[in-house]
Design a protein around this motif. Sequence first.
Motif, PDB file in Angstrom:
ATOM      1  N   MET A 150       0.852  -1.194   0.000  1.00 19.34           N
ATOM      2  CA  MET A 150       0.000   0.000   0.000  1.00 19.34           C
ATOM      3  C   MET A 150       0.889   1.246   0.000  1.00 19.34           C
ATOM      4  SD  MET A 150      -2.876  -1.334   2.741  1.00 19.34           S
ATOM      5  CE  MET A 150      -3.616   0.256   3.130  1.00 19.34           C
TER       6      MET A 150
ATOM      7  N   GLU B  25      -4.970  -0.147  -6.911  1.00 17.84           N
ATOM      8  CA  GLU B  25      -5.566   1.162  -7.210  1.00 17.84           C
ATOM      9  C   GLU B  25      -5.386   2.064  -5.987  1.00 17.84           C
ATOM     10  OE1 GLU B  25      -9.390  -0.301  -9.930  1.00 17.84           O
ATOM     11  OE2 GLU B  25      -9.674   0.727  -8.017  1.00 17.84           O
ATOM     12  N   VAL B  26      -5.013   3.296  -6.217  1.00 28.05           N
ATOM     13  CA  VAL B  26      -4.872   4.257  -5.120  1.00 28.05           C
ATOM     14  C   VAL B  26      -5.723   5.484  -5.429  1.00 28.05           C
ATOM     15  CG1 VAL B  26      -3.274   5.555  -3.663  1.00 28.05           C
ATOM     16  CG2 VAL B  26      -2.454   3.569  -4.923  1.00 28.05           C
TER      17      VAL B  26
ATOM     18  N   TYR C 207      -5.085   8.027   1.823  1.00 25.55           N
ATOM     19  CA  TYR C 207      -5.083   7.245   0.595  1.00 25.55           C
ATOM     20  C   TYR C 207      -5.942   5.993   0.806  1.00 25.55           C
ATOM     21  CZ  TYR C 207      -0.817   9.939  -0.405  1.00 25.55           C
ATOM     22  OH  TYR C 207       0.085  10.939  -0.615  1.00 25.55           O
TER      23      TYR C 207
ATOM     24  N   HIS D 236      -6.726   2.219  -0.851  1.00 27.80           N
ATOM     25  CA  HIS D 236      -6.091   1.253  -1.757  1.00 27.80           C
ATOM     26  C   HIS D 236      -7.012   0.064  -1.989  1.00 27.80           C
ATOM     27  CE1 HIS D 236      -3.050   3.364   0.589  1.00 27.80           C
ATOM     28  NE2 HIS D 236      -2.219   3.211  -0.401  1.00 27.80           N
TER      29      HIS D 236
ATOM     30  N   ALA E  20       2.616   1.678  -3.371  1.00 19.77           N
ATOM     31  CA  ALA E  20       1.708   2.225  -4.383  1.00 19.77           C
ATOM     32  C   ALA E  20       1.561   3.737  -4.198  1.00 19.77           C
ATOM     33  CB  ALA E  20       0.344   1.538  -4.298  1.00 19.77           C
ATOM     34  N   GLU E  21       1.478   4.182  -2.944  1.00 21.42           N
ATOM     35  CA  GLU E  21       1.428   5.625  -2.657  1.00 21.42           C
ATOM     36  C   GLU E  21       2.696   6.309  -3.189  1.00 21.42           C
ATOM     37  OE1 GLU E  21       1.506   6.335   1.593  1.00 21.42           O
ATOM     38  OE2 GLU E  21       2.662   8.164   1.277  1.00 21.42           O
TER      39      GLU E  21
ATOM     40  N   GLU F 131      -6.671   1.676   3.874  1.00 21.33           N
ATOM     41  CA  GLU F 131      -6.439   3.120   3.886  1.00 21.33           C
ATOM     42  C   GLU F 131      -5.200   3.435   4.707  1.00 21.33           C
ATOM     43  OE1 GLU F 131     -11.018   4.880   3.712  1.00 21.33           O
ATOM     44  OE2 GLU F 131      -9.585   5.697   5.173  1.00 21.33           O
TER      45      GLU F 131
END
Lengths: 146, 146, 146, 146
Positions: free
Chosen positions: C37, C85-86, C98, C100, C40-41, C113
């Motif tokens: 996560m 997906e973010v 964010y 996810h 990805a951020e 999140e």
Amino acid sequence: MWASEPVTTAFVTTRRVEFSDTDAAGIMHFAAFFRMMEQAEHDLLRSVGLSVVQHDAEGTLSWPRVNAKCDFESAARFEELLTIEVRIVRLGEKSVTYAHRFIRDGQTLASGEITAVCCRLQAHGEPKSLPIPAAIAVKLRPYVTS
Amino acid sequence: MWASEPVTTAFVTTRRVEFSDTDAAGIMHFAAFFRMMEQAEHDLLRSVGLSVVQHDAEGTLSWPRVNAKCDFESAARFEELLTIEVRIVRLGEKSVTYAHRFIRDGQTLASGEITAVCCRLQAHGEPKSLPIPAAIAVKLRPYVTS
Amino acid sequence: MWASEPVTTAFVTTRRVEFSDTDAAGIMHFAAFFRMMEQAEHDLLRSVGLSVVQHDAEGTLSWPRVNAKCDFESAARFEELLTIEVRIVRLGEKSVTYAHRFIRDGQTLASGEITAVCCRLQAHGEPKSLPIPAAIAVKLRPYVTS
Amino acid sequence: MWASEPVTTAFVTTRRVEFSDTDAAGIMHFAAFFRMMEQAEHDLLRSVGLSVVQHDAEGTLSWPRVNAKCDFESAARFEELLTIEVRIVRLGEKSVTYAHRFIRDGQTLASGEITAVCCRLQAHGEPKSLPIPAAIAVKLRPYVTS
């Protein structure tokens, strides 16, 4: 003659240094190099249709590591994109020795080796080594350093 | 006379194999051995009043690894309590080589070495090596294998 | 009217489940979802020219996490390629939340999140929060879920 | 009456912040809190003679996580010794929710929860939930917050 020149085919992959790979010294933790060496090996296997864990009628075939080593020459930092070259420096009857080189902007950061043994995993007790099946050896041969 | 026999003092610590140390082969992941080797070194340093990261008037002193290697003889599994012996096999001018042995129920599972170099960390650019301060060397000497 | 339709732009990235991400239950360890996560951020930030750690004249700006959560619906396994997906579900004065979603073959495996606070890092003592600089906020806005 | 006072028994364990738990922000990486939350749960289980992975005649019983969350209030740093309190805030028919609190020198650093579901693991396909066996529930009851 050039016809007899040694041909070394390296498998090449990349990994980016993630924040969780870094440590309080501000650089990539040394154990992360070992994780990436293994990841590069698995990328190589995947690229020729193999996997480090394969299930067949008799159970599971895998490759426990018997040795791993790495020389660290220069630090890697967060977000850097590392190129990892993998060569096979020994394809034995039951084991494979992979040699890895980490490169960033043309500079070698680290070089290491991992030796993995072809084994049948057992639910309990130690993995049991066996000769590398011919169907696997033939797929690894192109990466053997001559 | 046997009175002059070499005396090897090992520092001894333990670590339990945590679930997050295991992998899908059902055993401790090989990179976890390297993390534990470093943890055992840090336990040794802490036991003599040192830390692998020390802040002084001029900045930060630390010990980047230049080499790490390990031979894996037998698998470790979830929840097993591992004994880790640490010896210093070389105390050089600027570097220390630690030798580690993982033992479970009297059986050696793995043995490895890590060489770390005494360095001043710099916010940017490479760490800069320096001679090991005498105040540190004197605390490490008892663990040097004679 | 279409002018008032909600527009949700998700940033999309991928990660493959590495062997070191798995555990003895044969699946990806739950803490690896949190690492991904965050990765990805960081991919999202990098894609708009930002970094989670930025050095400026006054020191270092970073984003310590104040909350992280994840619901796990289905297991991820070694070598699977996960789509992440973010979206930004809250862009506050000093923090960003964010959201996810992990997807494999069209199936949601997990959703979570992370809330991160804009802070100036201090060598010692706690990070100090500050309003998100306008130059940063403007780059995040396209990913805010409306 | 004092006889009806709520009794909250917390299981208490400790973990030291290892160097490999830290990141380039100089603090313990947030995902390490989740690993330690799980380790504390496993310590609790072990203390009452249970394990998060139990083999019986029918196969393997384990506890996949369906939810994990954590609020981070203050940073943890390298070598700090963290006290982790674990309470059971819900003992359901098929699941357990553990609540964790990280404390250093009397200060709460983080608090979180993990919900795990009692499942029979299957070699392929998803884990299958089942009612928590009575022999297990009875051992967990003392840690249920009343």
